[in-house]
Design a protein around this motif. Structure first.
Motif, mmCIF file in Angstrom:
data_model
loop_
_atom_site.group_PDB
_atom_site.id
_atom_site.type_symbol
_atom_site.label_atom_id
_atom_site.label_comp_id
_atom_site.label_asym_id
_atom_site.label_seq_id
_atom_site.Cartn_x
_atom_site.Cartn_y
_atom_site.Cartn_z
ATOM 1 N N ASN A 155 0.822 -1.206 0.000
ATOM 2 C CA ASN A 155 0.000 0.000 0.000
ATOM 3 C C ASN A 155 0.860 1.262 0.000
ATOM 4 O O ASN A 155 0.538 2.242 -0.663
ATOM 5 C CB ASN A 155 -0.921 -0.022 1.228
ATOM 6 N N THR A 156 1.984 1.219 0.751
ATOM 7 C CA THR A 156 2.844 2.424 0.763
ATOM 8 C C THR A 156 3.423 2.666 -0.636
ATOM 9 O O THR A 156 3.609 3.809 -1.026
ATOM 10 C CB THR A 156 3.991 2.344 1.797
ATOM 11 N N LYS A 157 3.704 1.595 -1.390
ATOM 12 C CA LYS A 157 4.219 1.790 -2.757
ATOM 13 C C LYS A 157 3.162 2.479 -3.616
ATOM 14 O O LYS A 157 3.452 3.411 -4.362
ATOM 15 C CB LYS A 157 4.624 0.448 -3.381
ATOM 16 N N GLN A 158 1.922 2.011 -3.495
ATOM 17 C CA GLN A 158 0.839 2.626 -4.285
ATOM 18 C C GLN A 158 0.619 4.078 -3.852
ATOM 19 O O GLN A 158 0.429 4.965 -4.690
ATOM 20 C CB GLN A 158 -0.458 1.839 -4.110
ATOM 21 N N MET A 159 0.627 4.305 -2.540
ATOM 22 C CA MET A 159 0.362 5.662 -2.047
ATOM 23 C C MET A 159 1.467 6.625 -2.490
ATOM 24 O O MET A 159 1.196 7.764 -2.876
ATOM 25 C CB MET A 159 0.213 5.652 -0.524
ATOM 26 N N CYS A 160 2.712 6.154 -2.437
ATOM 27 C CA CYS A 160 3.814 7.030 -2.871
ATOM 28 C C CYS A 160 3.733 7.303 -4.372
ATOM 29 O O CYS A 160 4.003 8.427 -4.812
ATOM 30 C CB CYS A 160 5.169 6.443 -2.491
ATOM 31 N N GLU A 161 3.343 6.310 -5.151
ATOM 32 C CA GLU A 161 3.141 6.559 -6.589
ATOM 33 C C GLU A 161 2.093 7.666 -6.767
ATOM 34 O O GLU A 161 2.260 8.565 -7.602
ATOM 35 C CB GLU A 161 2.644 5.290 -7.304
ATOM 36 N N ASP A 162 1.025 7.596 -5.990
ATOM 37 C CA ASP A 162 -0.053 8.587 -6.123
ATOM 38 C C ASP A 162 0.403 9.979 -5.688
ATOM 39 O O ASP A 162 0.058 10.993 -6.310
ATOM 40 C CB ASP A 162 -1.291 8.161 -5.318
ATOM 41 N N ILE A 163 1.180 10.013 -4.610
ATOM 42 C CA ILE A 163 1.709 11.301 -4.130
ATOM 43 C C ILE A 163 2.585 11.920 -5.221
ATOM 44 O O ILE A 163 2.506 13.118 -5.510
ATOM 45 C CB ILE A 163 2.521 11.088 -2.818
ATOM 46 N N LEU A 164 3.382 11.063 -5.858
ATOM 47 C CA LEU A 164 4.273 11.541 -6.921
ATOM 48 C C LEU A 164 3.469 12.039 -8.135
ATOM 49 O O LEU A 164 3.702 13.138 -8.653
ATOM 50 C CB LEU A 164 5.229 10.414 -7.324
ATOM 51 N N ARG A 165 2.500 11.233 -8.557
ATOM 52 C CA ARG A 165 1.664 11.611 -9.710
ATOM 53 C C ARG A 165 0.964 12.952 -9.457
ATOM 54 O O ARG A 165 1.011 13.862 -10.289
ATOM 55 C CB ARG A 165 0.616 10.511 -9.950
ATOM 56 N N ASP A 166 0.360 13.090 -8.287
ATOM 57 C CA ASP A 166 -0.384 14.315 -7.986
ATOM 58 C C ASP A 166 0.541 15.525 -7.870
ATOM 59 O O ASP A 166 0.181 16.637 -8.263
ATOM 60 C CB ASP A 166 -1.188 14.144 -6.686
ATOM 61 N N SER A 167 1.738 15.305 -7.327
ATOM 62 C CA SER A 167 2.682 16.418 -7.173
ATOM 63 C C SER A 167 3.192 16.873 -8.536
ATOM 64 O O SER A 167 3.339 18.071 -8.782
ATOM 65 C CB SER A 167 3.871 15.999 -6.297
#
Ligand code: UD1
Length: 343
Positions: A155-167
């Motif tokens: 889940n942390t991998k997915q969440m970090c991908e999302d944080i990166l995409r949104d940023s």
């Protein structure tokens, strides 16, 4: 040297980080390593310096401490950050989810905050094939849907991908690449750096090398009743030096302004499925050593098969896995022998 050729590596004393530091340095980049050494050894830094012949700067810093991290951004002038620093044990993450969410998310958020504060443009995040879960069709492409994570680690991998995409979407000055690694194995041909898990290894190859070294009695093969050619799971085992070189290609793409999108994702694997038994047989043959093993029940949470379609990385990054499975498994055993002082 200008900031374009400087790269900060968080978690650079770790398995993937140390190999990446070597390849980047050998490709002409100036590298700065930070690591808190909670799950890695200072010897890895010595190994990196020995291989490259360069006095690569190292700072013992916890990326979860934004004030410590800010000092690194103040001191060094780099355009690119590769963020490896994270916990990675699936089972431990189930038992201690808060430890994983805290560490893996806070450290990445701190990096992103400082990239913004200091106008540093390029961030490369180390993601995982775990985001694909049990894929509906194989091999998986970057467009294959992500499945709900089955562990806090995933889940942390997915969440970090999302944080990166949104940023990347929101901040004009930030560009991101996520590399989704399949199963990294092997060691540097010098045997000066390699994988050094603490305690009982969870992953297949370190368990095999420790069994060959006599540290573990017997390898358990988790399940031989899967719907695969020999009944054992299929994975895409990617050589660690090849994997490190994918980072060099990704950094080159970011720093040369070649990115087509502000956020890009690449699968990093060989594109070839290999079964547990096939890997074990190759290890025994190439190293001329017997590894005691037995068939046991499936390990909960394991997917039967996953391997990469690597066309996108091959064409767009101009990168391709090169080392053979045999060469890689030889390097794994050479490294284990070196650290255990086996002749
Ligand atoms: C796991 C994680 C992945 C993580 C990767 C690297 C999942 C589902 N997988 O991948 O996210 O990025 O580790 O840390 O979250 N095996 C045995 N005996 C052993 C150990 C493993 O038979 O003692 C088998 C497993 O059943 C599997 C294969 O070997 O089929 C590879 O296992 P492992 O090295 O643990 O990697 P993954 O589970 O694929």
């Amino acid at each position: 040297m200008n900031a374009k050729n400087k790269v900060l590596i968080s978690g650079g004393a770790g398995y993937i980080g140390s190999h990446t530091a070597v390849e980047l340095s050998e490709a002409g980049y100036d590298v700065v390593i930070i690591d808190n050494l909670t799950n890695s050894e200072i010897n890895a830094i010595e190994g990196v310096r020995k291989i490259t012949g360069k006095d690569i700067p190292f700072e013992k810093v916890d990326t979860c401490d934004i004030n410590e991290l800010r000092k690194v951004f103040e001191k060094y002038d780099f355009d690119t950050v590769i963020h490896f620093a994270a916990y990675k044990a699936v089972g431990e993450s189930m038992a201690q989810p808060l430890k994983y969410y805290n560490n893996n998310l806070i450290s990445f958020l701190n990096i992103m905050e400082l990239m913004k504060e200091f106008d540093r443009p390029n961030i490369l995040f180390s993601s995982s094939a775990t985001v694909y879960g049990e894929a509906e069709s194989l091999p998986v492409t970057e467009q294959s849907p992500r499945q709900p994570a089955t562990s806090p680690y995933g889940n942390t991998k997915q969440m970090c991908e999302d944080i990166l995409r949104d940023s990347c979407r929101a901040y004009p000055g930030i560009y991101g690449i996520a590399l989704r690694y399949f199963n990294p194995i092997g060691a540097h041909p010098s045997s000066l750096i390699g994988e050094l898990p603490r305690g009982v290894p969870n992953n297949l190859v370190p368990f095999i090398t420790q069994t060959a070294a006599g540290i573990r009695e017997c390898l358990s093969v988790f399940g031989n009743d899967y719907d695969t050619p020999d009944g054992t799971c299929l994975r895409d085992y990617i050589d660690i030096v090849d994997l490190a070189k994918a980072h060099v290609a990704a950094v080159r793409r970011m720093t040369s302004g070649d990115m087509q999108e502000k956020y890009e994702i690449f699968n990093i694997g060989t594109g070839k499925p290999v079964s547990v038994l096939e890997l074990l047989t190759t290890f025994q043959e190439v190293n001329d050593i017997k590894v005691p093993h037995k068939m046991v029940d499936r390990r909960p949470g394991d997917v039967p098969a996953v391997w990469a379609n690597t066309d996108y990385a091959n064409h767009v990054l101009g990168w391709k896995a090169e080392r053979t499975l045999a060469e890689t498994l030889k390097s794994s055993w050479d490294w284990e022998k070196k650290i255990r002082k086996i002749q």
